[in-house]
Write a protein that holds these residues in place. Structure first.
Motif, PDB file in Angstrom:
ATOM      1  N   LYS A   1       0.842  -1.194   0.000  1.00 37.57           N
ATOM      2  CA  LYS A   1       0.000   0.000   0.000  1.00 37.57           C
ATOM      3  C   LYS A   1       0.875   1.241   0.000  1.00 37.57           C
ATOM      4  O   LYS A   1       1.998   1.227   0.518  1.00 37.57           O
ATOM      5  CB  LYS A   1      -0.900   0.003   1.238  1.00 37.57           C
ATOM      6  N   GLN A   2       0.361   2.299  -0.591  1.00 39.98           N
ATOM      7  CA  GLN A   2       1.093   3.562  -0.571  1.00 39.98           C
ATOM      8  C   GLN A   2       1.145   4.089   0.858  1.00 39.98           C
ATOM      9  O   GLN A   2       0.124   4.220   1.529  1.00 39.98           O
ATOM     10  CB  GLN A   2       0.424   4.590  -1.493  1.00 39.98           C
ATOM     11  N   SER A   3       2.337   4.413   1.303  1.00 38.95           N
ATOM     12  CA  SER A   3       2.544   4.877   2.666  1.00 38.95           C
ATOM     13  C   SER A   3       2.514   6.403   2.722  1.00 38.95           C
ATOM     14  O   SER A   3       2.221   7.072   1.727  1.00 38.95           O
ATOM     15  CB  SER A   3       3.887   4.370   3.187  1.00 38.95           C
ATOM     16  N   LEU A   4       2.826   6.921   3.889  1.00 32.93           N
ATOM     17  CA  LEU A   4       2.965   8.365   4.067  1.00 32.93           C
ATOM     18  C   LEU A   4       4.432   8.787   4.013  1.00 32.93           C
ATOM     19  O   LEU A   4       4.757   9.928   4.339  1.00 32.93           O
ATOM     20  CB  LEU A   4       2.341   8.791   5.408  1.00 32.93           C
TER      21      LEU A   4
ATOM     22  N   GLN B   1      16.694  14.108   0.955  1.00 32.37           N
ATOM     23  CA  GLN B   1      17.262  13.135   1.872  1.00 32.37           C
ATOM     24  C   GLN B   1      16.160  12.231   2.410  1.00 32.37           C
ATOM     25  O   GLN B   1      15.009  12.651   2.570  1.00 32.37           O
ATOM     26  CB  GLN B   1      17.968  13.830   3.041  1.00 32.37           C
ATOM     27  N   ASP B   2      16.542  10.987   2.687  1.00 34.74           N
ATOM     28  CA  ASP B   2      15.577  10.066   3.272  1.00 34.74           C
ATOM     29  C   ASP B   2      15.199  10.536   4.673  1.00 34.74           C
ATOM     30  O   ASP B   2      16.015  11.104   5.399  1.00 34.74           O
ATOM     31  CB  ASP B   2      16.167   8.653   3.350  1.00 34.74           C
ATOM     32  N   SER B   3      13.955  10.320   5.026  1.00 33.38           N
ATOM     33  CA  SER B   3      13.489  10.688   6.365  1.00 33.38           C
ATOM     34  C   SER B   3      12.972   9.448   7.071  1.00 33.38           C
ATOM     35  O   SER B   3      12.480   8.506   6.446  1.00 33.38           O
ATOM     36  CB  SER B   3      12.384  11.743   6.277  1.00 33.38           C
ATOM     37  N   ASN B   4      13.108   9.435   8.385  1.00 29.98           N
ATOM     38  CA  ASN B   4      12.656   8.305   9.177  1.00 29.98           C
ATOM     39  C   ASN B   4      11.138   8.319   9.292  1.00 29.98           C
ATOM     40  O   ASN B   4      10.516   9.367   9.482  1.00 29.98           O
ATOM     41  CB  ASN B   4      13.283   8.344  10.570  1.00 29.98           C
ATOM     42  N   GLN B   5      10.539   7.145   9.183  1.00 31.81           N
ATOM     43  CA  GLN B   5       9.095   7.014   9.277  1.00 31.81           C
ATOM     44  C   GLN B   5       8.737   6.079  10.418  1.00 31.81           C
ATOM     45  O   GLN B   5       9.422   5.079  10.661  1.00 31.81           O
ATOM     46  CB  GLN B   5       8.521   6.480   7.953  1.00 31.81           C
ATOM     47  N   GLU B   6       7.651   6.398  11.102  1.00 31.04           N
ATOM     48  CA  GLU B   6       7.237   5.610  12.244  1.00 31.04           C
ATOM     49  C   GLU B   6       6.183   4.570  11.899  1.00 31.04           C
ATOM     50  O   GLU B   6       5.796   3.776  12.761  1.00 31.04           O
ATOM     51  CB  GLU B   6       6.702   6.537  13.351  1.00 31.04           C
ATOM     52  N   GLU B   7       5.701   4.558  10.670  1.00 32.72           N
ATOM     53  CA  GLU B   7       4.681   3.581  10.274  1.00 32.72           C
ATOM     54  C   GLU B   7       5.272   2.173  10.338  1.00 32.72           C
ATOM     55  O   GLU B   7       6.372   1.920   9.833  1.00 32.72           O
ATOM     56  CB  GLU B   7       4.179   3.869   8.864  1.00 32.72           C
ATOM     57  N   THR B   8       4.557   1.275  10.953  1.00 38.88           N
ATOM     58  CA  THR B   8       5.090  -0.074  11.192  1.00 38.88           C
ATOM     59  C   THR B   8       4.403  -1.152  10.367  1.00 38.88           C
ATOM     60  O   THR B   8       4.798  -2.318  10.435  1.00 38.88           O
ATOM     61  CB  THR B   8       4.947  -0.426  12.678  1.00 38.88           C
ATOM     62  N   ASP B   9       3.376  -0.800   9.602  1.00 38.16           N
ATOM     63  CA  ASP B   9       2.661  -1.786   8.789  1.00 38.16           C
ATOM     64  C   ASP B   9       3.630  -2.420   7.794  1.00 38.16           C
ATOM     65  O   ASP B   9       4.223  -1.732   6.955  1.00 38.16           O
ATOM     66  CB  ASP B   9       1.499  -1.105   8.058  1.00 38.16           C
ATOM     67  N   GLU B  10       3.769  -3.732   7.863  1.00 36.92           N
ATOM     68  CA  GLU B  10       4.720  -4.436   7.000  1.00 36.92           C
ATOM     69  C   GLU B  10       4.274  -4.441   5.542  1.00 36.92           C
ATOM     70  O   GLU B  10       5.064  -4.775   4.652  1.00 36.92           O
ATOM     71  CB  GLU B  10       4.897  -5.884   7.484  1.00 36.92           C
ATOM     72  N   ASN B  11       3.024  -4.086   5.268  1.00 34.83           N
ATOM     73  CA  ASN B  11       2.508  -4.092   3.901  1.00 34.83           C
ATOM     74  C   ASN B  11       2.645  -2.736   3.209  1.00 34.83           C
ATOM     75  O   ASN B  11       2.146  -2.565   2.102  1.00 34.83           O
ATOM     76  CB  ASN B  11       1.039  -4.511   3.891  1.00 34.83           C
ATOM     77  N   LEU B  12       3.294  -1.783   3.864  1.00 35.77           N
ATOM     78  CA  LEU B  12       3.539  -0.489   3.244  1.00 35.77           C
ATOM     79  C   LEU B  12       4.723  -0.589   2.290  1.00 35.77           C
ATOM     80  O   LEU B  12       5.632  -1.411   2.476  1.00 35.77           O
ATOM     81  CB  LEU B  12       3.802   0.573   4.309  1.00 35.77           C
ATOM     82  N   ASP B  13       4.718   0.264   1.267  1.00 35.49           N
ATOM     83  CA  ASP B  13       5.727   0.170   0.206  1.00 35.49           C
ATOM     84  C   ASP B  13       7.164   0.262   0.732  1.00 35.49           C
ATOM     85  O   ASP B  13       8.014  -0.576   0.419  1.00 35.49           O
ATOM     86  CB  ASP B  13       5.477   1.226  -0.883  1.00 35.49           C
TER      87      ASP B  13
ATOM     88  N   ARG C   1       8.335  -0.142   3.761  1.00 35.23           N
ATOM     89  CA  ARG C   1       8.683  -1.216   4.680  1.00 35.23           C
ATOM     90  C   ARG C   1       9.039  -2.494   3.925  1.00 35.23           C
ATOM     91  O   ARG C   1       9.958  -3.229   4.299  1.00 35.23           O
ATOM     92  CB  ARG C   1       7.516  -1.484   5.634  1.00 35.23           C
ATOM     93  N   ALA C   2       8.295  -2.787   2.877  1.00 33.97           N
ATOM     94  CA  ALA C   2       8.593  -3.967   2.067  1.00 33.97           C
ATOM     95  C   ALA C   2      10.001  -3.874   1.476  1.00 33.97           C
ATOM     96  O   ALA C   2      10.744  -4.855   1.458  1.00 33.97           O
ATOM     97  CB  ALA C   2       7.554  -4.117   0.964  1.00 33.97           C
ATOM     98  N   LEU C   3      10.370  -2.687   1.011  1.00 32.01           N
ATOM     99  CA  LEU C   3      11.713  -2.497   0.453  1.00 32.01           C
ATOM    100  C   LEU C   3      12.778  -2.699   1.525  1.00 32.01           C
ATOM    101  O   LEU C   3      13.802  -3.355   1.293  1.00 32.01           O
ATOM    102  CB  LEU C   3      11.844  -1.095  -0.141  1.00 32.01           C
ATOM    103  N   GLU C   4      12.546  -2.112   2.691  1.00 31.62           N
ATOM    104  CA  GLU C   4      13.512  -2.257   3.778  1.00 31.62           C
ATOM    105  C   GLU C   4      13.701  -3.715   4.160  1.00 31.62           C
ATOM    106  O   GLU C   4      14.802  -4.130   4.565  1.00 31.62           O
ATOM    107  CB  GLU C   4      13.044  -1.461   5.003  1.00 31.62           C
ATOM    108  N   ASN C   5      12.645  -4.509   4.025  1.00 32.09           N
ATOM    109  CA  ASN C   5      12.714  -5.924   4.379  1.00 32.09           C
ATOM    110  C   ASN C   5      13.177  -6.800   3.223  1.00 32.09           C
ATOM    111  O   ASN C   5      13.182  -8.031   3.348  1.00 32.09           O
ATOM    112  CB  ASN C   5      11.358  -6.402   4.887  1.00 32.09           C
ATOM    113  N   GLY C   6      13.555  -6.180   2.091  1.00 31.44           N
ATOM    114  CA  GLY C   6      14.130  -6.939   0.986  1.00 31.44           C
ATOM    115  C   GLY C   6      13.157  -7.456  -0.038  1.00 31.44           C
ATOM    116  O   GLY C   6      13.534  -8.236  -0.925  1.00 31.44           O
ATOM    117  N   PHE C   7      11.885  -7.019   0.025  1.00 26.68           N
ATOM    118  CA  PHE C   7      10.892  -7.467  -0.953  1.00 26.68           C
ATOM    119  C   PHE C   7      10.809  -6.505  -2.143  1.00 26.68           C
ATOM    120  O   PHE C   7      11.157  -5.330  -2.031  1.00 26.68           O
ATOM    121  CB  PHE C   7       9.515  -7.575  -0.295  1.00 26.68           C
ATOM    122  N   VAL C   8      10.301  -7.032  -3.262  1.00 29.44           N
ATOM    123  CA  VAL C   8       9.964  -6.193  -4.407  1.00 29.44           C
ATOM    124  C   VAL C   8       8.557  -5.667  -4.164  1.00 29.44           C
ATOM    125  O   VAL C   8       7.590  -6.438  -4.094  1.00 29.44           O
ATOM    126  CB  VAL C   8      10.013  -6.975  -5.729  1.00 29.44           C
ATOM    127  N   SER C   9       8.435  -4.365  -4.014  1.00 26.21           N
ATOM    128  CA  SER C   9       7.144  -3.749  -3.705  1.00 26.21           C
ATOM    129  C   SER C   9       6.327  -3.554  -4.980  1.00 26.21           C
ATOM    130  O   SER C   9       6.823  -3.011  -5.966  1.00 26.21           O
ATOM    131  CB  SER C   9       7.366  -2.398  -3.013  1.00 26.21           C
TER     132      SER C   9
END
Length: 400
Positions: free
Chosen positions: A268-271, A352-364, A366-374
């Protein structure tokens, strides 16, 4: 001394006899009583007329061959896949994608891409200004480079004014350098190009690589194409079957190390958004010259047009070869009437990249950070969520 009609006089005046003959024909039609211009050598005049005819025939042949060259390799039995990107015609992401599609041998591949990097240009058109289109050499594809935005490229290609075909089976924008997650989708010209195709009724994909300066290499673009090729081929297959979603485009973002990805994940598109950083730049660029050009808008426009037409393609290649940052844009903080006494300041924008507090693993992101193709569906309509619509309605009622 020679007579005005002699061939020697023609040479001295730098006027070809054939041109003089054509002018004389025009004058004779308007004023029949004007005697024809005489030449010392009638055979010379006849030869020039013959040469003029040959030139016209040659020009006609060139035009015919140029118009047919684009269709020589066109196979009507194969679907048309149109490709563009945001970084420009010479970017490795685009060339890697086109090479892979051409190698498949299943498609007519057409390319129309910006000459220069147009990242972060959003859904912008070039309005009330001419853009130039030049042929480009990409093996196995019909290609053009355009002095416009990715949205210009998509719109022009789908207009029927540039290519012989009327409508491609699919539009693919990529492979683009850097992610377009969350709110950055609104400023992403890659996502905008795919959205423009969707608005025009053509299924589309946009593909990006989560490029990081400290880790990424140019070879990762080919790896990203290899990772995405199965889903691209599946999308093309389902479009032909009528099974591909018609109301959405898919934005695919490949992790920084494509070969180590953990698979595809619907997101899903994140903030998430990159943070804009404006830095003041020392005024050491001859500001007086800049102010002079600001006082000469017509001259500035002419010089800009000449410079752009003469070197846009070369500049794009030099920028790529020098590996300059493609995320930097520059703006001059001058507004209103130009005043030589006015202070002129220079600023440079970086993201610059900014830190995000959203924790939903299905956000775009987050998926990238976890090594998935979003894989994020994108709609052309900007529907308002019910709670936002309710809150706005209540506020308007109270305000008026």
């Amino acid at each position: 001394m020679t007579t005005p009609g002699s061939s020697s006089s023609m040479r001295n005046n730098m006027l070809p006899p054939g041109l003089v003959s054509n002018l004389q024909d025009v004058l004779n039609k308007k004023k029949p009583n004007i005697p024809p211009i005489q030449h010392d050598d009638d055979n010379n005049n006849n030869n020039n007329k013959s040469n003029n005819t040959k030139v016209e025939e040659d020009e006609s042949t060139v035009q015919s061959s140029s118009s047919s060259s684009a269709t020589d390799d066109f196979d009507p039995s194969k679907p048309v896949i149109f490709v563009t990107n945001s970084e420009g015609i010479a970017s490795p992401g685009l060339t890697s994608l086109v090479e892979a599609l051409v190698t498949e041998g299943l498609y007519n591949v057409a390319v129309c891409a910006p000459q220069l990097d147009k990242s972060f240009s959003g859904h912008s058109f070039t309005y009330q200004e001419s853009i130039s289109v030049s042929t480009a050499e990409i093996k196995g594809a019909t290609a053009y480079e355009v002095t416009g935005t990715p949205v210009d490229c998509v719109s022009l290609a789908l207009s029927g004014a540039l290519f012989a075909w009327s409508k491609p089976l699919m539009v693919i924008v990529g492979v683009n350098k850097g992610p377009s997650c969350g709110h950055d989708m609104f400023s992403s010209s890659a996502v905008a190009g795919a959205r423009q195709a969707l608005i025009s009724g053509v299924p589309s994909l946009s593909v990006s690589l989560n490029w990081k300066k400290s880790e990424s290499q140019e070879s990762h673009f080919k790896d990203a194409v290899s990772v995405c090729l199965p889903i691209i081929k599946a999308a093309i297959r389902d479009v032909e079957k009528g099974a591909f979603p018609k109301s959405s485009s898919l934005h695919i973002t490949v992790p920084t190390l494509p070969a180590e990805n953990k698979g595809f994940k619907l997101t899903k598109q994140s903030l998430w958004r990159s943070k804009p950083i404006w830095q003041a730049i020392a005024a050491n660029r001859n500001p007086s010259a800049a102010r002079f050009m600001a006082n000469q808008p017509a001259m500035g426009l002419q010089l800009a047009q000449l410079g752009r037409d003469a070197s846009a393609a070369g500049a794009a290649r030099r920028l790529n070869s020098q590996k300059k940052s493609l995320e930097i844009v520059e703006s001059v903080g001058v507004s209103g009437k130009v005043d030589l006494a006015r202070t002129v300041k220079y600023f440079r924008l970086e993201f610059q990249d900014s830190n995000q507090e959203e924790t939903d693993e299905n956000l775009d992101f987050r998926a990238l950070e976890n090594g998935f193709v979003s894989v994020t569906p994108i709609s052309a309509s900007q529907l308002i969520e019910p709670d936002i619509e309710k809150a706005a309605s209540e506020w308007i009622s109270d305000a008026i």
